[in-house]
Design an enzyme around this catalytic site. Structure first.
Site, mmCIF file in Angstrom:
data_model
loop_
_atom_site.group_PDB
_atom_site.id
_atom_site.type_symbol
_atom_site.label_atom_id
_atom_site.label_comp_id
_atom_site.label_asym_id
_atom_site.label_seq_id
_atom_site.Cartn_x
_atom_site.Cartn_y
_atom_site.Cartn_z
ATOM 1 N N HIS A 42 9.747 28.658 29.663
ATOM 2 C CA HIS A 42 9.939 27.210 29.744
ATOM 3 C C HIS A 42 11.390 26.854 30.067
ATOM 4 C CE1 HIS A 42 5.986 25.847 28.172
ATOM 5 N NE2 HIS A 42 5.993 27.060 27.648
ATOM 6 N N CYS B 88 4.668 28.455 33.141
ATOM 7 C CA CYS B 88 3.765 28.922 32.085
ATOM 8 C C CYS B 88 2.320 29.046 32.601
ATOM 9 C CB CYS B 88 3.872 28.014 30.861
ATOM 10 S SG CYS B 88 3.277 28.802 29.338
ATOM 11 N N GLU C 253 12.493 24.052 30.859
ATOM 12 C CA GLU C 253 12.786 22.732 30.289
ATOM 13 C C GLU C 253 13.127 22.797 28.807
ATOM 14 O OE1 GLU C 253 8.632 23.374 28.974
ATOM 15 O OE2 GLU C 253 9.807 23.892 30.742
#
Length: 366
Positions: free
Chosen positions: A333, A248, A335
């Protein structure tokens, strides 16, 4: 009886609804998020620092809030806008309601408004300054204030850790530059056995190299990447010396450090359902995203970076890889939290990159 509250936009429009959360009214940049679940992780994501989130899903708060699922210690956003806020959550893990949580962290909100109308306005005209008032007579005064309001800058300083700390693992050592990290980045690395040292965003290349890590990650974070130029020399100082992975804001700073430029998007990508294409394999992942800036693809032409991923909705850059050095990044993202886990494999690629680099170093020094 529910108390009235008004959401006011800088273009003079306003929306009448009901008080939610704190009475500490604030202003900020209003954005929208299209995720259907994961409102708790969204609210606690440091990348939303200073912003007012409009949730497009009509019912928010139905499974409550619990401390374990926070992505940061303290939410830093400036407001929440929902169609309907659940007052009776149904989940065995819930500890507080949405209203109670927002009030605890001094975050104002509003419910009972037409979130579809607000979202269409942002989509058509771009992000706007917005604020709250509980007095209808103050609307015009607030409009004038919004037109000239200076929104917060350098938000990374606010959310980055002030001192280094370690999340213990048993295998590879990773230094994570904290620009406003989500906790799940640390969790994903720990799950793969990594010993993670989280350091402030302005840590120098010399300090990082002095820790002798096996790899370096740059986290997500809020705001304009051009305001975090302190990180550019650090990135240039470590590239080629240890494997690198940016997420990001970390992705944007990686690009800027190599001579690319960024631009502010009309309304950004915020949600858990954004399709991204891997140009190397043709595979499409559904990704979690939260950014209002993007890298200018044309500015990459004279750099050593190649585009590896693009957004299918608008064609913007979603992934980069250095042509010669062990370094890559993604705009989205992997994650998740909230969102799908389609891109978790990128952490495995980073682990493989670190192991490969370490083995080559061993052979050179043998």
């Amino acid at each position: 009886m529910l108390e009235k509250r008004y959401l006011v936009l800088e273009d003079g429009s306003y929306y009448e609804g009901y008080r939610l959360g704190s009475d500490d009214l604030s202003i900020g940049e209003i954005v929208f998020n299209t995720a259907m679940t994961g409102y708790q992780e969204t609210i606690s994501d440091p990348s939303y620092t200073g912003q007012i989130i409009t949730f497009t899903y009509p019912l928010i708060g139905n499974y409550g809030i619990n401390r374990d699922d926070f992505e940061s210690l303290t939410p830093k956003l400036n407001g929440v806008v929902v169609k309907e806020a659940s007052t009776h959550p149904s989940n065995f893990r819930h500890q507080k309601t949405l209203h109670e949580t927002l009030a605890q962290y001094h975050i104002p909100g509003i419910s009972g408004v037409d979130t579809r109308s607000i979202t269409r306005k942002i989509r058509n005209y771009g992000v706007l300054r917005a604020g709250f008032t509980d007095n209808k007579d103050n609307i015009q005064e607030l409009v004038e204030q919004l037109k000239t309001a200076e929104l917060p800058r350098d938000e990374v300083q606010t959310v980055s850790t002030k001192t280094p700390y370690v999340s213990t693992g048993s295998d590879l050592s990773v230094v994570l530059l904290d620009f406003g990290k989500k906790q799940n980045i640390v969790r994903e690395l720990n799950l793969r056995g990594c010993n993670v040292t989280v350091v402030p965003y302005d840590t120098s290349a010399e300090e990082i190299l002095g820790m002798s890590p096996d790899g370096v990650m740059l986290s997500n974070g809020p705001g304009d990447p051009d305001e975090v130029d302190v990180a550019l020399d650090m990135i240039r100082g470590i590239l080629g010396k240890i494997p690198f992975f940016g997420i990001c804001l970390g992705h944007q700073l990686f690009a800027l450090s190599q001579g690319a430029t960024s631009f502010k998007m009309k309304f950004g990508h915020r949600g858990a359902n954004h399709p991204v294409k891997d140009l190397r394999t043709g595979k499409i992942d559904i990704t979690s995203q939260n950014h209002g800036y993007s890298i200018d693809c044309d500015s990459l032409k004279n750099t050593d970076l190649e585009v590896t991923h693009i957004a299918l909705n608008d064609g913007t850059v979603e992934g980069l890889r250095h042509k010669e050095l062990p370094a890559f990044s993604v705009q989205y993202h992997p994650e998740a939290r909230p969102g799908p886990s389609d891109s978790n494999y990128l952490f495995d690629e980073f682990i493989a990159m670190m192991k490969d680099f370490k083995e080559k170093e061993r052979q050179i020094n043998a």
